[in-house]
Design an enzyme around this catalytic site. Sequence first.
Site, short mmCIF file in Angstrom:
data_model
loop_
_atom_site.label_atom_id
_atom_site.label_comp_id
_atom_site.label_asym_id
_atom_site.label_seq_id
_atom_site.Cartn_x
_atom_site.Cartn_y
_atom_site.Cartn_z
N PRO A 59 52.79 110.81 30.35
CA PRO A 59 53.57 110.19 31.42
C PRO A 59 53.59 108.66 31.42
CG PRO A 59 51.54 111.09 32.30
CD PRO A 59 51.60 111.51 30.88
N TYR A 67 50.04 98.35 36.16
CA TYR A 67 49.34 99.12 35.12
C TYR A 67 48.02 98.40 34.85
CZ TYR A 67 53.77 101.51 34.09
OH TYR A 67 54.93 102.25 34.18
N TYR A 121 61.02 99.77 28.04
CA TYR A 121 60.58 100.29 29.34
C TYR A 121 61.79 100.64 30.22
CZ TYR A 121 57.77 100.65 33.59
OH TYR A 121 57.17 101.12 34.72
N LYS A 153 58.79 108.41 30.41
CA LYS A 153 59.95 108.74 29.58
C LYS A 153 60.40 110.19 29.70
CE LYS A 153 60.65 104.66 28.06
NZ LYS A 153 61.54 103.91 28.96
N HIS A 196 63.16 97.61 41.00
CA HIS A 196 62.15 96.61 40.61
C HIS A 196 62.64 95.79 39.41
CE1 HIS A 196 58.66 99.12 42.48
NE2 HIS A 196 59.52 98.67 43.37
C1 PHB Z 1 55.44 107.36 38.89
O1 PHB Z 1 55.79 106.68 39.85
O2 PHB Z 1 55.20 108.57 38.99
C2 PHB Z 1 55.30 106.71 37.55
C3 PHB Z 1 55.80 105.44 37.37
C4 PHB Z 1 55.65 104.81 36.15
C5 PHB Z 1 55.01 105.47 35.11
C6 PHB Z 1 54.53 106.75 35.28
C7 PHB Z 1 54.67 107.38 36.50
O3 PHB Z 1 54.85 104.82 33.93
#
Ligand code: PHB
Length: 403
Positions: free
Chosen positions: A293, A201, A385, A297, A72
């Site tokens: 989560p 998000y 990120y 990280k 991505h």
């Molecule tokens: C996930 O796909 O499990 C995932 C992706 C991004 C995050 C947290 C979890 O910030």
Amino acid sequence: MRTTVGIVGAGPAGLLLARLLHLAGVDCVVLEARDRAYAEARQRAGMLEQSTVDVLRACGAGARLDREGLFHDGIEIRFDGRSHRVDLAAHTGGRQATIYAQTEIVKDLVALQLKDGPPLLFEAQALAVERADTARPAVRYFHEGAEHLLECDYVAGCDGSYGVTRRALPAAGTRVYEHVYPYSWLGVLADVPPTHDELVYAAHERGFALYSMRTPAVSRLYLQVPAGTDPADWPDERIWDELAARYATADGPPLRRGPIMSRSLTPMRTRVTEPMRHGRVLLAGDAAHIVPPTGAKGLNGAVADAVTLAEALALWHRTGGERLLDVYSDTCLHRVRQAVRFSRDLTELLHTGPDRDGSAHRSRTARLRRLLASPGAVAALAHEYTGLWSAWCPAAPAGDGGG
Ligand code: PHB
């Protein structure tokens, strides 16, 4: 049994460390308490930083990742009914966020190790680390009905936050920083192609939601819920309705709904153990540090620890010099503190806390608006990120045909 490095735990940290040590010609043995099927099915976050992808490729574990990973260039942040795209690649000279589940990394590393790597014992439960502060530490473990001793030069504790290796660190001289959030993530795997091409998000007044994915056919979704929530109280319909409410925009496509294949609760907490070493026991990954989560990280930090530790052990093995082992804990903690700060900031920016009159939510969206209007702040977010640790990442090890 005797080896140079005894590795406790066959998660990403332990398996990657074993792979890197093997490539550097250092003997090791991996002990894993659970069976292979269980170890390969542990669901965790699945977003890889660019450096994590680079390391997996360099050590020969990149072939399936390159075929099946979802690469991505950006993410979306959604609030007040509008979506805002953060172009990660444009701000970072092309660094991407890659979706490839921890389960798949573990499967790839297990397959490599069983093919030509060092011994990997499943259902070998570590009971205790002995003689941690001598030159001959050992791991006492239970396997095939009997107790055994694995004698080593060094023990790598990669056995997660509930493992036994962290108990080898004396209370005096070890600091543990801990923070527990009053909310958790309800995570679901849904048998439906993702509605969005990129991760979304959502910071909604009702709570945070994250749209992620595992494959082109499977969506991975998370909802902020109060700590202690029973996932059984969330039937499919309720989950989809809540996700739809938190993702609603004026013009976006409606969420694709499908059968939910699994649901689980992830508590949100931070815990950092300092230092990450006592004598000849060195901790890596979740055994040493847990972050919430948000921003994924945890797995990336485990990979960074494994690379740092492998480099330090390989130098010691080649030359007898302990210079890198002596700075292992400080090197990792420098990065870990950045991960803690980043994960906390992102968590608090996106989640709802106690908010009687909506003012906390309005102040959060004001912060988000300010962040997204500032090219400098967006660039900083994109850098953090996609990779917190590249600045501290030693040169990726030479691979043996991978990538
Ligand atoms: C996930 O796909 O499990 C995932 C992706 C991004 C995050 C947290 C979890 O910030």
